[in-house]
Enzyme design. Structure first.
Site, PDB file in Angstrom:
ATOM      1  N   HIS A 150      -4.133  -0.028   6.104  1.00 28.47           N
ATOM      2  CA  HIS A 150      -5.069   0.629   5.196  1.00 28.47           C
ATOM      3  C   HIS A 150      -6.344  -0.173   4.982  1.00 28.47           C
ATOM      4  O   HIS A 150      -6.774  -0.425   3.842  1.00 28.47           O
ATOM      5  CB  HIS A 150      -4.394   0.977   3.858  1.00 28.47           C
ATOM      6  CG  HIS A 150      -4.785   2.341   3.373  1.00 28.47           C
ATOM      7  ND1 HIS A 150      -5.627   2.543   2.325  1.00 28.47           N
ATOM      8  CD2 HIS A 150      -4.459   3.579   3.819  1.00 28.47           C
ATOM      9  CE1 HIS A 150      -5.804   3.849   2.136  1.00 28.47           C
ATOM     10  NE2 HIS A 150      -5.102   4.503   3.038  1.00 28.47           N
ATOM     11  N   TYR A 173       0.855  -1.176   0.000  1.00 20.31           N
ATOM     12  CA  TYR A 173       0.000   0.000   0.000  1.00 20.31           C
ATOM     13  C   TYR A 173       0.896   1.231   0.000  1.00 20.31           C
ATOM     14  O   TYR A 173       1.846   1.316   0.763  1.00 20.31           O
ATOM     15  CB  TYR A 173      -0.939  -0.006   1.223  1.00 20.31           C
ATOM     16  CG  TYR A 173      -1.345   1.397   1.564  1.00 20.31           C
ATOM     17  CD1 TYR A 173      -2.209   2.081   0.723  1.00 20.31           C
ATOM     18  CD2 TYR A 173      -0.793   2.045   2.645  1.00 20.31           C
ATOM     19  CE1 TYR A 173      -2.520   3.399   0.972  1.00 20.31           C
ATOM     20  CE2 TYR A 173      -1.104   3.366   2.899  1.00 20.31           C
ATOM     21  CZ  TYR A 173      -1.966   4.036   2.058  1.00 20.31           C
ATOM     22  OH  TYR A 173      -2.252   5.338   2.306  1.00 20.31           O
TER      23      TYR A 173
HETATM   24  O1  KDG Z   1      -6.658  10.303   0.798  1.00 18.26           O
HETATM   25  C1  KDG Z   1      -6.221   9.107   1.346  1.00 18.26           C
HETATM   26  C2  KDG Z   1      -4.894   9.267   2.012  1.00 18.26           C
HETATM   27  O2  KDG Z   1      -4.918  10.362   2.868  1.00 18.26           O
HETATM   28  C3  KDG Z   1      -4.509   8.040   2.797  1.00 18.26           C
HETATM   29  O3  KDG Z   1      -4.428   6.964   1.926  1.00 18.26           O
HETATM   30  C4  KDG Z   1      -3.203   8.277   3.497  1.00 18.26           C
HETATM   31  O4  KDG Z   1      -3.450   6.288   4.793  1.00 18.26           O
HETATM   32  C5  KDG Z   1      -2.955   7.378   4.645  1.00 18.26           C
HETATM   33  C6  KDG Z   1      -2.055   7.871   5.680  1.00 18.26           C
HETATM   34  O5  KDG Z   1      -1.938   7.192   6.692  1.00 18.26           O
HETATM   35  O6  KDG Z   1      -1.487   8.929   5.498  1.00 18.26           O
HETATM   36 MG    MG Z   2      -3.481   5.814   6.884  1.00 14.76          MG
END
Ligand code: KDG
Ligand code: MG
Length: 407
Positions: free
Chosen positions: A216, A160
């Site tokens: 995530h 991710y």
């Molecule tokens: O818009 C989505 C992001 O802010 C996100 O995917 C970022 O998971 C994220 C993080 O921990 O910064």
């Molecule tokens: Mg996050």
């Protein structure tokens, strides 16, 4: 003092920052951030069409009253679009109040609890070696905490948030024509690989470095419980979003099986999304952001509530947040008795600094808040005309058989 007019601007270097500027009859103005990542035009339209007309003529010092007016007046309460729009107004009003009082916002909140606030950076790699280089880069700059994300073997393009190109600052967005990019996910491969990755990181970097990891929202409750149990040996600073955040009962199983610290909240936009998680001590860190959660006014209340249950802050600070919301969070961080850590992405390109001039600075992995009155960050309207809106999407994730999964 009266509000005379307000304007919304969309644009920025590699990002569609949504910036609100509120002007008053006394010459003071305030700035706020309404950037809702990959849906930026929605809070911008909400502000322009529905909120700004109601602001004209109001006393900008009545921050609480204006917040309640919009929140309760909407009837359909909460939701990320509305809360991001209210958040920008609220930040701009605190900016004005600070300027009127000739005080930085942290003084209005109760004063500093610390000299500087610890931040964490995003380290990532297509493989472990690449990830280690990325971590070394941050340690050399003095960071003590890093979030680590790594590509998974045989799962192309789909750990991710792996930043393959360090020059791309908003790697979570895919500017991919008119449709989102698609990625493949396989929890079995992920669950097999992550313990190996963390073992190697502890062997290479030792026990002192704070390691954070973001799942995530990808695991089922049972997988998350198994994973959390396994993660204990690596002393993570936190495990973020192990399961989709709206299914809060999912955390029970994980809590029963593991003492790994849990951080959740970047998709929440009000205290009602997390009061039970906090009160029942199902999480250790609350990760709302000052924009998506509706501004400084409600975020401060949420942080105070969390303090009573030993839940610390770990505000969201992904690349989509502009230096304005980062400043607003910086002021709350400077005050909050239950401050934990702040996510921080190097926004600091020279273009970004020109668009949002400020004296806030980062040194040795800590955010130092400016003593300038208000939020301590400005917005240069002459700069913003250089940028235009560029539509982007979050990627969509599918399992190997094609089933749509959680991004
Ligand atoms: O818009 C989505 C992001 O802010 C996100 O995917 C970022 O998971 C994220 C993080 O921990 O910064
Ligand atoms: Mg996050």
């Amino acid at each position: 003092m009266k509000i005379t007019h307000a304007e919304v601007f969309v644009g920025g270097p590699g990002k569609n920052y949504v910036t609100l500027k509120i002007m008053t009859d006394e010459g003071l103005y305030g700035v706020g951030d309404a950037t809702l990542n990959n849906r930026e035009l929605l809070p911008a339209a909400y502000l322009k069409e529905y909120l700004i007309p109601c602001l004209i003529g109001k006393d900008p010092q009545k921050i609480e009253d204006i917040w309640q007016y919009f929140y309760k007046g909407a009837y359909f309460r909460r939701g990320p679009v509305a809360m991001a729009a209210f958040g920008a107004i609220d930040q701009a009003l605190w900016d004005i109040k600070g300027k009127a009082a000739n005080m930085p916002v942290y003084q209005l909140l109760g004063g500093k609890s610390r000299d500087a606030s610890k931040i964490y950076a995003h380290a990532s790699g297509v493989d472990i070696e690449h990830l280690k280089d990325s971590i070394r880069g941050y340690l050399e700059q003095g960071y003590e905490a890093v979030r680590v994300q790594c590509g998974i073997p045989d799962m192309p393009g789909s750990g991710y948030a792996i930043n393959q190109n360090k020059d791309v600052k908003n790697y979570i967005t895919s500017f991919n024509g008119n449709v989102p990019k698609e990625e493949v996910w396989d929890s079995k491969k992920y669950l097999r690989y992550l313990p190996k990755m963390l073992e190697e990181l502890r062997v290479t970097f030792g026990e002192d470095i704070d390691i954070l990891h973001d799942v995530h929202h990808r695991l089922t409750p049972r997988e998350a419980a198994q994973f959390g149990k396994e993660m204990e040996q690596f002393n993570l600073y936190w495990l973020e979003d192990p399961t989709p955040a709206e299914d809060q009962d999912a955390l029970k199983l994980l809590r029963q099986h593991s003492t790994v610290p849990i951080a959740i909240g970047e998709v929440f936009n009000s205290i009602y999304d997390c009061h039970q998680l906090i009160q029942n001590q199902m999480i250790d860190f609350i990760r709302v952001s000052c924009t998506y959660a509706g501004g400084i006014t409600p975020t401060r209340k949420l942080v105070d509530f969390a303090a009573h249950f030993n839940v610390k802050t770990g505000f969201h600070g992904a690349p989509s947040h502009s230096p304005i919301s980062m400043a607003a969070q910086g002021h709350i961080n400077a005050w909050a008795p239950n401050f934990g850590i702040q996510e921080y992405l190097v926004l600091g390109t020279s273009e970004c600094d020109q668009l949002f001039p400020s004296d806030h600075f980062v040194k040795n992995g800590h955010f130092h808040i400016s003593d300038a009155p208000g939020l301590g960050v400005d917005f240069d309207e002459k700069e913003v005309v250089k940028y235009s809106f560029n539509k982007g999407y979050h990627p969509v994730t599918r399992l190997t058989d094609g089933t749509v999964w959680n991004y």
